[in-house]
Design a protein around this motif. Structure first.
Motif, short mmCIF file in Angstrom:
data_model
loop_
_atom_site.label_atom_id
_atom_site.label_comp_id
_atom_site.label_asym_id
_atom_site.label_seq_id
_atom_site.Cartn_x
_atom_site.Cartn_y
_atom_site.Cartn_z
N ASP A 189 30.33 52.17 24.65
CA ASP A 189 30.67 53.01 23.50
C ASP A 189 31.76 54.03 23.79
O ASP A 189 32.13 54.80 22.94
CB ASP A 189 29.40 53.73 23.01
CG ASP A 189 29.58 54.34 21.65
OD1 ASP A 189 30.50 53.93 20.93
OD2 ASP A 189 28.80 55.24 21.29
N GLY A 190 32.29 54.04 24.96
CA GLY A 190 33.35 54.98 25.28
C GLY A 190 32.82 56.26 25.90
O GLY A 190 31.63 56.55 25.88
N ARG A 191 33.72 57.02 26.45
CA ARG A 191 33.37 58.30 27.07
C ARG A 191 33.21 59.36 25.99
O ARG A 191 33.52 59.14 24.82
CB ARG A 191 34.46 58.68 28.05
CG ARG A 191 34.58 57.68 29.19
CD ARG A 191 35.62 58.15 30.19
NE ARG A 191 35.79 57.15 31.21
CZ ARG A 191 36.94 56.57 31.49
NH1 ARG A 191 38.04 56.92 30.85
NH2 ARG A 191 37.01 55.67 32.43
N LEU A 192 32.78 60.53 26.40
CA LEU A 192 32.49 61.62 25.48
C LEU A 192 33.68 61.94 24.57
O LEU A 192 33.55 61.93 23.35
CB LEU A 192 32.07 62.88 26.25
CG LEU A 192 31.88 64.13 25.42
CD1 LEU A 192 30.69 63.98 24.52
CD2 LEU A 192 31.74 65.35 26.29
N LEU A 193 34.84 62.17 25.14
CA LEU A 193 36.00 62.55 24.33
C LEU A 193 36.51 61.38 23.48
O LEU A 193 37.04 61.58 22.40
CB LEU A 193 37.12 63.12 25.19
CG LEU A 193 36.81 64.49 25.80
CD1 LEU A 193 37.95 64.95 26.69
CD2 LEU A 193 36.52 65.53 24.73
#
Length: 174
Positions: free
Chosen positions: A124-128
């Motif tokens: 799902d991707g990193r935080l940013l």
């Protein structure tokens, strides 16, 4: 640094953290957005040509949500345009028979949906990237993508005749 600045930084950090914490919803790896105020090409439908009625007094009253004289069967027309059979059943039975020659798992759709959801949650991707709604689709599926030029060369080495392809790195002019 002043007390107000510290409070502002803390509030911004809390808001950033909370905005990225909603992991219960289905992850969207491909974020498709319109890049302007232009038309939505998927909203344009090819209608049948208009026909001049012989007598305007015999026209039926409008039926909101019902059929009309110009496009009497919109759902059936869409099914045909997508290669289906509007009367139900299978349009190309030979293809379906060939694809199912080794058997068909009756619960395959549910199983694939579950596996795909797990994959998308893991990628799902990193935080940013989540906060700023960055497209992570191609990065997530990179290992599953086909190297088209490598495959083209492999087939040519085997003597398989292939159609010509543009050279690697070529981009069509707009």
């Amino acid at each position: 640094m002043g007390r107000n600045a510290m409070i502002l930084i803390g509030a911004a950090a809390a808001a950033l953290t909370l905005s990225a914490c909603d992991r219960n919803k289905d992850p969207q790896l491909l974020n498709v957005k319109a890049n302007g105020d232009g038309p939505d090409e998927f909203a344009i439908l090819p209608n049948k040509p208009l026909v001049q009625p012989e007598d305007y007094t015999t026209l039926p009253p409008p039926t909101p949500g019902g059929s009309n004289r110009t496009d009497a069967t919109p759902e059936a027309d869409a099914i045909v345009a997508l290669g289906g059979n509007p009367n139900g059943g299978i349009r190309d039975g030979g293809l379906v028979n060939y694809a199912s020659r080794y058997g068909v798992a009756p619960s395959i759709r549910g199983q694939l949906a579950k596996e795909d959801l797990e994959f998308r949650k893991k990628n799902d991707g990193r935080l940013l990237e989540r906060v700023f709604n960055v497209n992570v689709y191609f990065k997530a599926y990179r290992k599953q993508s086909l190297d088209q030029y490598g495959e083209l060369e492999r087939l040519r080495r085997l003597g398989v005749r292939t159609v010509s392809a543009p050279p690697e790195g070529y981009e069509e002019p707009e």
